[in-house]
Design a protein around this motif. Structure first.
Motif, mmCIF file in Angstrom:
data_model
loop_
_atom_site.group_PDB
_atom_site.id
_atom_site.type_symbol
_atom_site.label_atom_id
_atom_site.label_comp_id
_atom_site.label_asym_id
_atom_site.label_seq_id
_atom_site.Cartn_x
_atom_site.Cartn_y
_atom_site.Cartn_z
ATOM 1 N N ASP A 89 0.820 -1.208 0.000
ATOM 2 C CA ASP A 89 0.000 0.000 0.000
ATOM 3 C C ASP A 89 0.861 1.267 0.000
ATOM 4 O OD1 ASP A 89 -2.206 -1.663 2.281
ATOM 5 O OD2 ASP A 89 -2.526 -1.334 0.132
ATOM 6 N N THR A 90 2.159 1.113 0.139
ATOM 7 C CA THR A 90 3.065 2.262 0.131
ATOM 8 C C THR A 90 2.983 3.002 -1.193
ATOM 9 O OG1 THR A 90 4.615 1.255 1.695
ATOM 10 C CG2 THR A 90 5.486 2.968 0.234
ATOM 11 N N ALA A 91 2.700 4.296 -1.118
ATOM 12 C CA ALA A 91 2.522 5.113 -2.325
ATOM 13 C C ALA A 91 2.246 6.553 -1.908
ATOM 14 C CB ALA A 91 1.351 4.586 -3.154
ATOM 15 N N VAL A 92 2.250 7.415 -2.898
ATOM 16 C CA VAL A 92 1.719 8.770 -2.711
ATOM 17 C C VAL A 92 0.239 8.708 -3.066
ATOM 18 C CG1 VAL A 92 1.793 11.173 -3.430
ATOM 19 C CG2 VAL A 92 3.923 9.868 -3.235
ATOM 20 N N TYR A 93 -0.592 9.138 -2.146
ATOM 21 C CA TYR A 93 -2.038 9.085 -2.339
ATOM 22 C C TYR A 93 -2.538 10.476 -2.744
ATOM 23 C CZ TYR A 93 -2.347 4.391 -0.494
ATOM 24 O OH TYR A 93 -2.223 3.032 -0.317
ATOM 25 N N HIS A 94 -3.267 10.507 -3.854
ATOM 26 C CA HIS A 94 -3.774 11.756 -4.410
ATOM 27 C C HIS A 94 -5.295 11.775 -4.366
ATOM 28 C CE1 HIS A 94 0.047 13.111 -6.266
ATOM 29 N NE2 HIS A 94 0.270 11.813 -6.404
ATOM 30 N N CYS A 95 -5.823 12.926 -4.041
ATOM 31 C CA CYS A 95 -7.259 13.169 -4.083
ATOM 32 C C CYS A 95 -7.611 13.729 -5.460
ATOM 33 C CB CYS A 95 -7.606 14.166 -2.985
ATOM 34 S SG CYS A 95 -9.353 14.493 -2.783
ATOM 35 N N TYR A 96 -8.800 13.373 -5.959
ATOM 36 C CA TYR A 96 -9.227 13.799 -7.295
ATOM 37 C C TYR A 96 -10.696 14.182 -7.254
ATOM 38 C CZ TYR A 96 -10.518 13.333 -12.220
ATOM 39 O OH TYR A 96 -10.990 13.550 -13.488
ATOM 40 N N ALA A 97 -11.019 15.273 -7.947
ATOM 41 C CA ALA A 97 -12.407 15.720 -8.045
ATOM 42 C C ALA A 97 -12.858 15.680 -9.494
ATOM 43 C CB ALA A 97 -12.553 17.122 -7.481
ATOM 44 N N GLU A 98 -14.047 15.149 -9.683
ATOM 45 C CA GLU A 98 -14.624 15.029 -11.022
ATOM 46 C C GLU A 98 -15.962 15.732 -11.045
ATOM 47 O OE1 GLU A 98 -14.255 11.154 -13.256
ATOM 48 O OE2 GLU A 98 -16.421 11.184 -12.912
ATOM 49 N N GLY A 99 -16.252 16.402 -12.151
ATOM 50 C CA GLY A 99 -17.508 17.109 -12.259
ATOM 51 C C GLY A 99 -18.678 16.196 -12.582
ATOM 52 N N ARG A 100 -19.850 16.773 -12.640
ATOM 53 C CA ARG A 100 -21.068 15.984 -12.863
ATOM 54 C C ARG A 100 -21.166 15.426 -14.278
ATOM 55 N NH1 ARG A 100 -24.021 16.743 -8.314
ATOM 56 N NH2 ARG A 100 -23.415 18.544 -7.054
ATOM 57 N N TYR A 101 -20.318 15.911 -15.174
ATOM 58 C CA TYR A 101 -20.281 15.415 -16.547
ATOM 59 C C TYR A 101 -18.953 14.717 -16.828
ATOM 60 C CZ TYR A 101 -24.314 18.428 -16.758
ATOM 61 O OH TYR A 101 -25.529 19.013 -16.500
ATOM 62 N N SER A 102 -18.376 14.133 -15.781
ATOM 63 C CA SER A 102 -17.107 13.394 -15.857
ATOM 64 C C SER A 102 -15.943 14.270 -16.282
ATOM 65 C CB SER A 102 -17.221 12.192 -16.800
ATOM 66 O OG SER A 102 -18.227 11.307 -16.351
ATOM 67 N N ASP A 103 -16.083 15.562 -16.109
ATOM 68 C CA ASP A 103 -14.984 16.476 -16.414
ATOM 69 C C ASP A 103 -14.044 16.536 -15.209
ATOM 70 O OD1 ASP A 103 -16.478 19.506 -15.303
ATOM 71 O OD2 ASP A 103 -17.493 17.555 -15.425
ATOM 72 N N SER A 104 -12.756 16.652 -15.488
ATOM 73 C CA SER A 104 -11.772 16.711 -14.418
ATOM 74 C C SER A 104 -11.757 18.100 -13.784
ATOM 75 C CB SER A 104 -10.380 16.384 -14.966
ATOM 76 O OG SER A 104 -9.403 16.547 -13.953
ATOM 77 N N LEU A 105 -11.856 18.125 -12.455
ATOM 78 C CA LEU A 105 -11.853 19.410 -11.752
ATOM 79 C C LEU A 105 -10.529 19.673 -11.031
ATOM 80 C CD1 LEU A 105 -15.453 19.420 -10.236
ATOM 81 C CD2 LEU A 105 -14.638 20.525 -12.331
#
Length: 117
Positions: A89-105
């Motif tokens: 499980d060792t890694a850099v963990y990133h948070c990601y936000a996606e819009g309501r139309y699957s667009d990357s935020l």
């Protein structure tokens, strides 16, 4: 756009637990999905877990039964509770936000999780 700030990473022994947090700000109203990804050294970024605005969630097979994603809509924060941690499980963990139309935020800068054997 959305700004994402992760926290909660660290060094833990195998079998231990950590809770990651991801605080969102900016265009919060546009968010449809929040997710966690991770990237280990020399490997591609991989999906870990996601949660939708209506609370449904799903997980990568490698973390099912050990990790839990949740959200606090008042605090605009998403959490990743990680139990029974393994060295893989060792890694850099990133948070990601996606819009309501699957667009990357947007992506967070990442937080390091290191699990020692």
């Amino acid at each position: 756009q959305v700004q994402l700030v992760e926290s909660g990473g660290g060094l833990v022994q195998a079998g231990g637990s950590l809770r990651l947090s991801c605080a969102a700000s900016g265009s919060i109203f546009a968010i449809g999905v929040m997710a966690w990804y991770r990237q280990a050294p020399g490997k591609q970024r991989e999906f870990v877990a996601r949660i939708t605005s209506n609370g449904s969630s799903n997980y990568a097979d490698s973390v099912k039964g050990r990790f839990t994603i949740s959200s606090d809509n008042v605090k605009n924060t998403v959490y990743l509770q990680m139990n029974s941690l393994k060295p893989e499980d060792t890694a850099v963990y990133h948070c990601y936000a996606e819009g309501r139309y699957s667009d990357s935020l947007g992506w967070g800068q990442g937080t390091q999780v290191t699990v020692s054997s």
